[in-house]
Motif scaffolding. Structure first.
Motif, PDB file in Angstrom:
ATOM      1  N   THR A 136       0.847  -1.190   0.000  1.00  0.00           N
ATOM      2  CA  THR A 136       0.000   0.000   0.000  1.00  0.00           C
ATOM      3  C   THR A 136       0.881   1.238   0.000  1.00  0.00           C
ATOM      4  OG1 THR A 136      -0.101  -0.048   2.396  1.00  0.00           O
ATOM      5  CG2 THR A 136      -1.930  -1.066   1.226  1.00  0.00           C
ATOM      6  N   ALA A 137       0.345   2.336  -0.527  1.00  0.00           N
ATOM      7  CA  ALA A 137       1.118   3.572  -0.610  1.00  0.00           C
ATOM      8  C   ALA A 137       0.187   4.772  -0.502  1.00  0.00           C
ATOM      9  CB  ALA A 137       1.856   3.609  -1.942  1.00  0.00           C
ATOM     10  N   TYR A 138       0.770   5.910  -0.124  1.00  0.00           N
ATOM     11  CA  TYR A 138      -0.023   7.150  -0.075  1.00  0.00           C
ATOM     12  C   TYR A 138       0.515   8.198  -1.055  1.00  0.00           C
ATOM     13  CZ  TYR A 138      -2.451   5.414   4.052  1.00  0.00           C
ATOM     14  OH  TYR A 138      -3.238   4.667   4.896  1.00  0.00           O
ATOM     15  N   THR A 139       1.714   7.955  -1.630  1.00  0.00           N
ATOM     16  CA  THR A 139       2.288   8.917  -2.582  1.00  0.00           C
ATOM     17  C   THR A 139       2.820   8.165  -3.798  1.00  0.00           C
ATOM     18  OG1 THR A 139       4.532   8.697  -1.721  1.00  0.00           O
ATOM     19  CG2 THR A 139       3.114  10.347  -0.655  1.00  0.00           C
ATOM     20  N   ALA A 140       3.130   8.922  -4.842  1.00  0.00           N
ATOM     21  CA  ALA A 140       3.644   8.313  -6.077  1.00  0.00           C
ATOM     22  C   ALA A 140       4.994   7.637  -5.832  1.00  0.00           C
ATOM     23  CB  ALA A 140       3.766   9.374  -7.169  1.00  0.00           C
ATOM     24  N   ASP A 141       5.853   8.274  -5.027  1.00  0.00           N
ATOM     25  CA  ASP A 141       7.174   7.679  -4.768  1.00  0.00           C
ATOM     26  C   ASP A 141       7.064   6.351  -4.027  1.00  0.00           C
ATOM     27  OD1 ASP A 141       8.352   9.766  -6.025  1.00  0.00           O
ATOM     28  OD2 ASP A 141       8.888  10.870  -4.202  1.00  0.00           O
ATOM     29  N   GLU A 142       6.186   6.337  -3.009  1.00  0.00           N
ATOM     30  CA  GLU A 142       5.975   5.078  -2.273  1.00  0.00           C
ATOM     31  C   GLU A 142       5.439   4.010  -3.222  1.00  0.00           C
ATOM     32  OE1 GLU A 142       3.275   5.697   0.999  1.00  0.00           O
ATOM     33  OE2 GLU A 142       4.559   7.184   1.966  1.00  0.00           O
ATOM     34  N   ALA A 143       4.537   4.429  -4.105  1.00  0.00           N
ATOM     35  CA  ALA A 143       3.898   3.482  -5.029  1.00  0.00           C
ATOM     36  C   ALA A 143       4.925   2.838  -5.958  1.00  0.00           C
ATOM     37  CB  ALA A 143       2.815   4.189  -5.838  1.00  0.00           C
ATOM     38  N   ILE A 144       5.866   3.644  -6.437  1.00  0.00           N
ATOM     39  CA  ILE A 144       6.893   3.109  -7.354  1.00  0.00           C
ATOM     40  C   ILE A 144       7.746   2.071  -6.623  1.00  0.00           C
ATOM     41  CG2 ILE A 144       9.015   3.718  -8.604  1.00  0.00           C
ATOM     42  CD1 ILE A 144       7.539   6.391  -9.333  1.00  0.00           C
ATOM     43  N   GLU A 145       8.091   2.389  -5.365  1.00  0.00           N
ATOM     44  CA  GLU A 145       8.891   1.460  -4.553  1.00  0.00           C
ATOM     45  C   GLU A 145       8.142   0.129  -4.358  1.00  0.00           C
ATOM     46  OE1 GLU A 145      10.797   1.467  -0.113  1.00  0.00           O
ATOM     47  OE2 GLU A 145      10.403   3.421  -1.036  1.00  0.00           O
ATOM     48  N   VAL A 146       6.847   0.225  -4.025  1.00  0.00           N
ATOM     49  CA  VAL A 146       6.035  -0.980  -3.824  1.00  0.00           C
ATOM     50  C   VAL A 146       5.950  -1.787  -5.121  1.00  0.00           C
ATOM     51  CG1 VAL A 146       3.719  -1.855  -3.306  1.00  0.00           C
ATOM     52  CG2 VAL A 146       4.667   0.006  -1.948  1.00  0.00           C
ATOM     53  N   ALA A 147       5.711  -1.084  -6.236  1.00  0.00           N
ATOM     54  CA  ALA A 147       5.551  -1.762  -7.534  1.00  0.00           C
ATOM     55  C   ALA A 147       6.807  -2.557  -7.880  1.00  0.00           C
ATOM     56  CB  ALA A 147       5.243  -0.740  -8.622  1.00  0.00           C
ATOM     57  N   ASN A 148       7.973  -1.983  -7.582  1.00  0.00           N
ATOM     58  CA  ASN A 148       9.213  -2.700  -7.869  1.00  0.00           C
ATOM     59  C   ASN A 148       9.397  -3.909  -6.949  1.00  0.00           C
ATOM     60  OD1 ASN A 148      10.751  -1.367 -10.126  1.00  0.00           O
ATOM     61  ND2 ASN A 148      10.232   0.410  -8.882  1.00  0.00           N
ATOM     62  N   ASN A 149       8.896  -3.776  -5.725  1.00  0.00           N
ATOM     63  CA  ASN A 149       8.967  -4.911  -4.799  1.00  0.00           C
ATOM     64  C   ASN A 149       8.073  -6.062  -5.209  1.00  0.00           C
ATOM     65  OD1 ASN A 149      10.863  -3.906  -3.083  1.00  0.00           O
ATOM     66  ND2 ASN A 149       9.377  -2.967  -1.687  1.00  0.00           N
ATOM     67  N   VAL A 150       6.814  -5.749  -5.595  1.00  0.00           N
ATOM     68  CA  VAL A 150       5.888  -6.847  -5.915  1.00  0.00           C
ATOM     69  C   VAL A 150       6.090  -7.366  -7.331  1.00  0.00           C
ATOM     70  CG1 VAL A 150       4.147  -6.028  -4.255  1.00  0.00           C
ATOM     71  CG2 VAL A 150       3.910  -5.428  -6.664  1.00  0.00           C
ATOM     72  N   GLY A 151       6.717  -6.548  -8.204  1.00  0.00           N
ATOM     73  CA  GLY A 151       7.018  -6.991  -9.564  1.00  0.00           C
ATOM     74  C   GLY A 151       5.948  -6.611 -10.570  1.00  0.00           C
ATOM     75  N   TYR A 152       6.373  -6.080 -11.718  1.00  0.00           N
ATOM     76  CA  TYR A 152       5.415  -5.696 -12.778  1.00  0.00           C
ATOM     77  C   TYR A 152       4.923  -6.927 -13.505  1.00  0.00           C
ATOM     78  CZ  TYR A 152       6.691  -0.815 -12.082  1.00  0.00           C
ATOM     79  OH  TYR A 152       6.854   0.428 -11.546  1.00  0.00           O
ATOM     80  N   PRO A 153       3.739  -6.878 -14.195  1.00  0.00           N
ATOM     81  CA  PRO A 153       2.768  -5.779 -14.193  1.00  0.00           C
ATOM     82  C   PRO A 153       2.062  -5.657 -12.836  1.00  0.00           C
ATOM     83  CG  PRO A 153       1.870  -7.679 -15.352  1.00  0.00           C
ATOM     84  CD  PRO A 153       3.287  -8.012 -15.011  1.00  0.00           C
ATOM     85  N   VAL A 154       1.597  -4.445 -12.502  1.00  0.00           N
ATOM     86  CA  VAL A 154       0.861  -4.276 -11.255  1.00  0.00           C
ATOM     87  C   VAL A 154      -0.496  -3.627 -11.510  1.00  0.00           C
ATOM     88  CG1 VAL A 154       2.910  -4.071  -9.771  1.00  0.00           C
ATOM     89  CG2 VAL A 154       1.860  -1.996 -10.721  1.00  0.00           C
TER      90      VAL A 154
END
Length: 397
Positions: A150-168
């Protein structure tokens, strides 16, 4: 000096009452299916000896529900209106499971005010709705689910997306119809999606799930009464995961899943219903990849497929579920004779000719405006074969 006199036409009776919350005005993503659920719920409430009160404000309600309910309040399904009615009527409780996401969203306020929610408690519903709490529950139950953050900002979201792996899959919390949900494949797209989302729904918690690409999607609707779990139906989607369930063609019963996969889905569904202490209805969506079953989400309410299953099998499931919620009956008090020969297909109905500028590609955001039911004798049916052949053409990246 002007005296303003406000009058109240509604005289409460002395009977025990139950209020049913409807789905509010008709919008794309929530429509007639929930009206069907509410109408059958009202009839069940009357059969249990209560006065049935309906709060809803779409034109369909006036044409169908006004003589179904003992009393209909044609009011917006908002807290202020609801609270005034509750203070006047003093009901035994309120049913929020039948009116889609609109009704479900009012459960928190009702609970805070000490109003009884009939059926599943707010806390249990919140576990299913809150992605973090739900994933923790699945982890405890040892049920596979797609990696998420989960994220509240775009930067946090990018970090999470890289952790869980694309596509997201990027989406807001607590919405119906896949509103503002996007499948994205790189950092730039995540940033764009998050900025657009926060512009429309400020301060929302953003969920980022790993998207299981090109896999089979299926769902189960069930009823749990505290002791027994009853599977109303297992539906297999023709389109791959990633197309909103309201836009996909769903086949009842499943036609291409192995018995082991179906048993696993039913086993997980029952485990979740027990853990959430459901009373009444639950809908669970699954993704199947390489014969491994993942749980995508659980909805602790009637889903838009509940009426479809009830009609296809000719079993009054909403009547049964409402009596279970109220505590007037148990699942073992009913008999279930599924009268479906062959298969039933839930077909989405689109109104693209009325909205010529709408992008016709299907994705996780719902675009259908209704649904129809088609019965086929067997899997040799030419309509079904054509549908199945074309299925992969719909998924847009």
């Amino acid at each position: 000096m002007n005296h303003t006199i406000s009058s109240n036409e509604s005289i409460p009776s002395q009977k025990k009452k139950i209020i049913v919350l409807g789905s509010g005005p008709n919008r794309i993503g929530q429509g007639i299916e929930f009206d069907y659920c509410c109408v059958h719920g009202l009839l069940a409430i009357k059969e249990c000896g209560y006065e049935a009160i309906m709060i809803n404000c779409n034109p369909e309600t006036v044409s169908t529900d006004f003589d179904m309910a003992d009393k209909l309040y044609f009011e917006p399904v908002y807290w202020e209106h609801l609270w005034e009615i509750i203070e006047l009527e003093k009901p035994e409780g309120v049913i929020v499971q039948l009116g889609g996401q609109t009704a479900l969203k009012l459960a928190k306020k009702l609970t805070q005010k000490g109003i009884k929610i009939i059926g599943t408690s707010f806390d249990s519903m919140d576990i299913a709705e809150d992605r973090g709490r739900f994933s923790d529950l699945l982890k405890d139950l040892d049920i596979p689910y797609p990696a998420y953050g989960t994220a509240y900002t775009a930067d946090e979201a990018i970090e999470v997306a890289n952790n869980v792996g694309y596509p997201v899959l990027v989406r807001p919390s607590y919405v119906l119809g896949g509103q503002r949900m996007r499948i994205v494949i790189n950092d730039d797209e995540v940033e764009k999606a998050v900025i657009s989302l926060l512009k429309h729904i400020p301060n929302n918690k953003i969920l980022i799930d790993h998207f299981l690409d090109r896999c089979q999607e299926a769902e189960i609707d069930g009823i749990f009464d505290g002791e027994d779990f009853h599977v109303m139906g297992v539906m297999e989607h023709i389109e791959p995961a990633g197309i909103h369930s309201g836009d996909s063609n769903a086949v009842l019963p499943a036609f291409n899943l192995t018995p082991l996969v179906i048993t696993t889905m039913e086993y997980y569904a029952e485990k979740i219903a027990r853990a959430l202490n459901i009373r009444g209805l639950i809908n669970i969506q699954f993704a199947i990849k390489n014969d491994k079953v993942f749980v995508i989400e659980a909805n602790p309410r009637a889903s838009r497929t509940t009426p479809f299953i009830a009609k296809a099998y000719q079993i009054p499931y909403l009547n049964i579920a409402t009596k279970v919620m109220i505590g007037a009956a148990k699942l073992k008090d009913f008999t279930y004779e599924k009268k479906l020969k062959g298969f039933a297909i839930k077909e989405p109905v689109f109104s693209f000719n009325k909205f010529p500028n709408v992008n016709k590609e299907l994705g996780p955001e719902m675009k259908s405006t209704g649904e129809a039911i088609r019965f086929i004798k067997d899997l040799r049916d030419p309509y079904f074969r054509q549908l199945y052949k074309e299925k992969s053409m719909y998924l847009s990246k």
